[in-house]
Design an enzyme around this catalytic site. Structure first.
Site, PDB file in Angstrom:
ATOM      1  N   ASP A 337     -24.702  79.346  -4.361  1.00 20.73           N
ATOM      2  CA  ASP A 337     -24.564  79.966  -3.049  1.00 20.73           C
ATOM      3  C   ASP A 337     -23.094  80.212  -2.757  1.00 20.73           C
ATOM      4  OD1 ASP A 337     -27.091  80.331  -2.216  1.00 20.73           O
ATOM      5  OD2 ASP A 337     -27.162  78.697  -0.776  1.00 20.73           O
ATOM      6  N   ASP A 615     -29.294  75.541   0.123  1.00 21.51           N
ATOM      7  CA  ASP A 615     -29.421  74.699   1.311  1.00 21.51           C
ATOM      8  C   ASP A 615     -30.560  75.126   2.227  1.00 21.51           C
ATOM      9  OD1 ASP A 615     -28.427  77.058   2.249  1.00 21.51           O
ATOM     10  OD2 ASP A 615     -26.595  76.218   3.129  1.00 21.51           O
ATOM     11  N   ASP A 619     -34.089  78.922  -0.575  1.00 21.13           N
ATOM     12  CA  ASP A 619     -33.601  78.441  -1.870  1.00 21.13           C
ATOM     13  C   ASP A 619     -34.575  77.480  -2.552  1.00 21.13           C
ATOM     14  OD1 ASP A 619     -31.142  79.782  -1.559  1.00 21.13           O
ATOM     15  OD2 ASP A 619     -30.386  78.158  -0.301  1.00 21.13           O
TER      16      ASP A 619
END
Length: 875
Positions: A337, A615, A619
């Site tokens: 990310d 997070d 995901d």
């Protein structure tokens, strides 16, 4: 807020809870301690050891061997499994405590015509929840009052703030999940600006969070180490069984053919003797199988994982699954990310530039007179405020970041705001007229709106100068925009504030560059990870231009050959097309949840060990599917539930540390294997060759079990503590199919194994050695010690591929302590072992001969290192 919601009464709350349940997110049921313990018996090495233990137990029940032999194996199995289970269980408890903290969030709701705070789990369908800036949305609902913006990044990965407004009588809502819908809100999103009230429509497991939790049923992928150890166990089993059969036959033939009259032995009358000889040969064969299996390996793995788990926790890395540590060391590709991991996860002012083209990264660097003007321009023209505890509250993220740029201690409280105009999307600026000796009005907003009205600028001394380089400032702004740096202009007018009117002849104060900036430590960490041969792909919901700018500044994009793709482009490509281009991909922009899931799967199909950071709810599927999922500590419950490792500080640098620890564990396991397999191979070879040289059983069954016990367990403690070395980050990553015993390892194992075999046969047969000892029993006692001490000194060889066997020895103080302990135990055993261990006390001269011969294994292996240098690092 001028509104009034009565809210539910207690009877309505009870009825709603009975119909729709409460707001608890039920985690995947954690395994009990017993289930974890029994599950660890699936380890391939443990399975082989269990078979050996059962065979020895059967023999001991018939009085053929002593019960201590199967008991010692059983203890090795028990200790290895219990250590592993205890550590996984304790890390699970730590994780559950983190989740319990998350469930203690208080939420403001309307109940019985009052506003009250309740725990998040107590919310029910029908509740009216009051939301303010900074609040997490506790359940899925619809907006019924107020206007506010939410950060949906944990849900869809998008960093843009999404505006919300109340439903009207004409609003038509459906059940479609749409995070950007102006009237819908979802659990986990954060209110970034404004306030309002939502009516709860779905709670608990019916929310988007809950549905995702229920869908996390993907089977766990076997870790690379599990695959490698399974392969190794199969080979050891095959070699051990074949060797045991061969040695058993040779032992039987040697025993029978060395009788006074072998021809008489093979008669029906001697069937009992034949059976005894065959049984003894069978026992010896079983012991060889036990010797061939490095039963200390499971214990060593459990110990080293346990030790490093504690170290990693100090570095903000919580290991939920122990196997995740070593998997981190095997990473080939990492999907990361951007927000909060590579970047700081918050907007901040990263530069101020004035009309003199002087640029300042820090507020304190700005010259004094100019700094006073900047402080006033920001502190008196903002919708945010500073709370008593120093925290910046209110306003949107941009306003908070700007106010955070200045030194709050320099704010002049005597300056009051006479009148102000708030920012709106039409004007694209805010303004404040100050009632003070300044008699100035400060403007802050879009450069294209304010810059054209400026005729002068403030120099570093706070004096006005003619503003003749306006086009150059425009070019600077354009260059910053290419780097995805948002720019706001600060201007000043000596005219009174007129609503919706930008005055002429303003003075340019400067521009502020704002961005969710890259973590400085992340740049170095990315470089380290890429140097380690790991491909890093940044996945973000941002637009392509923003993603590319961050990728270039963080060091991910370094050449034109590297590829940046968007989600739309991915959708048009087949799996095979993506596989071809994947090695060159560095950025995926505008990514959707299914993109992450798909990419992880394709990487695994290419034989790569794939890691994923995340997070949010979006995901979770990819985190679950990946070989190792790094969940962020600030992330959603779902992400942390499916992650193998939780990065408590959300920092890419912590991922780098996890990789280093993983590689350390992998290297320590290889060191132990080199150490142990040398002993095992030489013991098997000696047992095969000895009968042909006229030496039967140079090592007794009990001596073999003794060697196995002390070498496996104590050596595991010594080598398991080898330190994490930065040089491991220069090694190439290991592929999923790569064997744990590499070609260089095999060379090292057989080199020292052959040496130990040769020196053993020579020592047992040559008179030059035999004559150095008082008699046969002294000679065999000496050989028992020679075999043990040669293996111990080889421990120095396996610690490093370097010629210097003492390198980094000070970083593992337990190594010398444990090996000294083994020496002492072995010497003591010689004096107390007696008939049981076939030992007698040795003289000083006999001990010197043993030490002199056993230490030769160190220079012998140095020769091997010179001839076959290890190819460890990336080139």
């Amino acid at each position: 807020m001028d509104f009034n919601f009565n809210g539910l009464n207690e009877e309505e709350v009870t009825r709603s809870r009975e119909l729709n349940g409460n707001n608890e997110i039920i985690e995947q049921k954690s395994e009990t301690f017993l289930k974890k313990f029994l599950g660890n018996f699936n380890d391939p090495m443990i399975k082989i050891l269990s078979v050996c233990c059962i065979l020895l137990l059967v023999l001991s029940l018939f009085g053929i061997i002593k019960m201590i032999e199967p008991v010692s194996i059983a203890m090795a199995i028990f200790v290895a499994t219990i250590v592993s289970t205890l550590n996984e269980y304790s890390s699970g408890k730590k994780f559950r405590s983190l989740q319990e903290e998350a469930n203690k969030i208080l939420v403001k709701v309307y109940r019985n015509n009052n506003v009250k705070e309740i725990l998040i789990d107590e919310i029910v369908v029908g509740d009216y929840v009051l939301l303010n800036s900074g609040d997490k949305i506790p359940a899925d609902g619809i907006v019924v009052y107020g206007h506010f913006k939410v950060d949906n990044s944990v849900l869809n990965g998008e960093s843009d703030e999404n505006p919300k407004q109340p439903v009207t009588d004409d609003t038509v809502l459906d059940d479609k999940i749409d995070f950007t819908h102006p009237n819908k809100t979802y659990r986990g999103a954060v209110v970034s600006h404004g306030e309002g009230v939502i009516k709860i429509e779905k709670v608990g497991m019916q929310t988007v969070n809950g549905i995702m939790m229920q869908n996390m049923n993907i089977e766990d992928t076997p870790s690379p180490l599990q695959i490698k150890l399974s392969d190794l166990a199969a080979k050891i089993s095959k070699i051990g069984y074949m060797g045991a059969i061969l040695i058993g036959i040779l032992n039987f033939l040697y025993t029978s053919l060395h009788l006074n009259d072998p021809s008489v032995f093979f008669t029906a009358a001697n069937s009992l003797e034949i059976a005894k000889t065959a049984l003894n040969s069978l026992i010896y064969a079983v012991i060889i199988i036990v010797m061939a299996v490095p039963e200390g390996l499971p214990l060593m793995i459990a110990i080293v994982l346990s030790q490093n788990m504690q170290k990693m926790l100090k570095d903000n890395v919580l290991v939920r699954k122990l196997v995740g540590i070593e998997t981190a060391g095997s990473l080939n590709i990492l999907f990361s990310d951007k927000t909060g991991t590579i970047t700081k996860g918050r907007l901040e002012v990263i530069l101020f530039q004035n009309g003199s083209f002087d640029s300042y990264k820090e507020y304190a660097e700005i010259p004094d007179e100019l700094r006073k003007l900047v402080n006033t321009a920001i502190s008196k023209n903002t919708s945010s405020m500073i709370a008593e505890n120093g925290a910046i509250i209110g306003g949107n993220s941009t306003e908070r970041s700007i106010l955070g740029f200045i030194d709050r201690n320099e704010i002049d409280d005597n300056i009051e705001v006479k009148t102000k105009q708030v920012f709106n999307s039409t004007n694209k600026y805010s303004a404040s007229e100050l009632d003070s000796n300044l008699n100035l009005t400060f403007y802050k907003g879009a450069p294209e709106r304010l810059l054209e009205k400026c005729t002068t600028y403030y120099d570093n001394d706070g004096n006005k100068q003619a503003f003749t380089k306006k086009p150059d400032i425009t070019k600077v702004i354009d260059d910053l925009a290419k780097k995805s740096i948002r720019v706001l202009a600060l201007t000043v007018s000596d005219k009174k504030l007129t609503e919706d009117v930008v005055p002429e002849e303003m003075t340019f104060l400067g521009i502020l560059g704002i961005r969710d900036d890259i973590r400085p430590e992340a740049v170095k960490a990315i470089e380290e990870v890429m140097t380690a041969g790991i491909q890093v792909i940044m996945i973000t919901g941002d637009r392509k231009e923003t993603a590319m700018a961050i990728a270039k500044d963080s060091g991910l994009l370094t050449s034109d050959k590297e590829v940046v793709l968007t989600s739309d482009e991915l959708q048009t490509m087949s799996d095979e097309e993506i596989k071809k281009v994947l090695p060159d991909v560095r950025v995926i922009a505008r990514a959707l949840p299914m993109d992450k899931f798909r990419l992880v799967g394709l990487a695994q199909e290419l034989g790569l060990v794939a890691g994923m950071t995340g997070d949010g709810v979006n995901d979770a599927p990819a985190l679950k599917r990946s070989d190792i999922g790094f969940a962020m500590g600030s992330g959603t419950e779902i992400a942390k539930e499916v992650g193998d490792i939780i990065i408590l500080d959300d920092n890419f640098q912590s991922i780098e540390k996890a990789v280093l620890y993983g590689r350390t564990i992998y290297n320590n396991i290889k060191k132990f294997l080199k150490f142990q397999l040398n002993i095992n191979i030489s013991a098997v070879l000696i047992s095969v060759i000895a009968p042909f040289t006229g030496v039967q059983n140079p090592l007794t069954i009990l001596q073999i079990l003794w060697i196995n016990m002390i070498m496996d367990t104590l050596a595991a403690l010594a080598l398991g503590g080898e330190p994490a070395l930065s040089e491991y980050m220069k090694e190439r990553p290991k592929s999923r199919s790569e064997k744990i015993v590499s070609k260089s390892m095999s060379t090292a194992i057989f080199w020292t194994g052959i040496w130990t075999t040769i020196i053993s046969i020579l020592f047992l047969k040559l008179d030059i050695f035999r004559n150095l000892f008082a008699d046969e029993i002294h000679h065999l006692t000496a050989y028992f010690c020679l075999f043990v001490f040669s293996g111990l000194f080889n421990g120095f060889n396996v610690r490093s591929d370097k010629i210097n066997v003492f390198s980094n020895l000070s970083l593992n103080p337990n190594f010398l302590k444990v090996f000294a302990l083994i020496f002492i135990i072995q010497i003591v055993l010689v004096y107390i072992g007696g008939e049981i261990f076939r030992t007698v006390p040795l003289s000083v001269s006999e001990w010197l001969v043993i030490f002199g011969l056993s230490v030769l294994i160190i220079p012998v292996d140095m020769i091997r290192k010179l001839i076959f240098p290890a190819k460890t690092y990336n080139k």
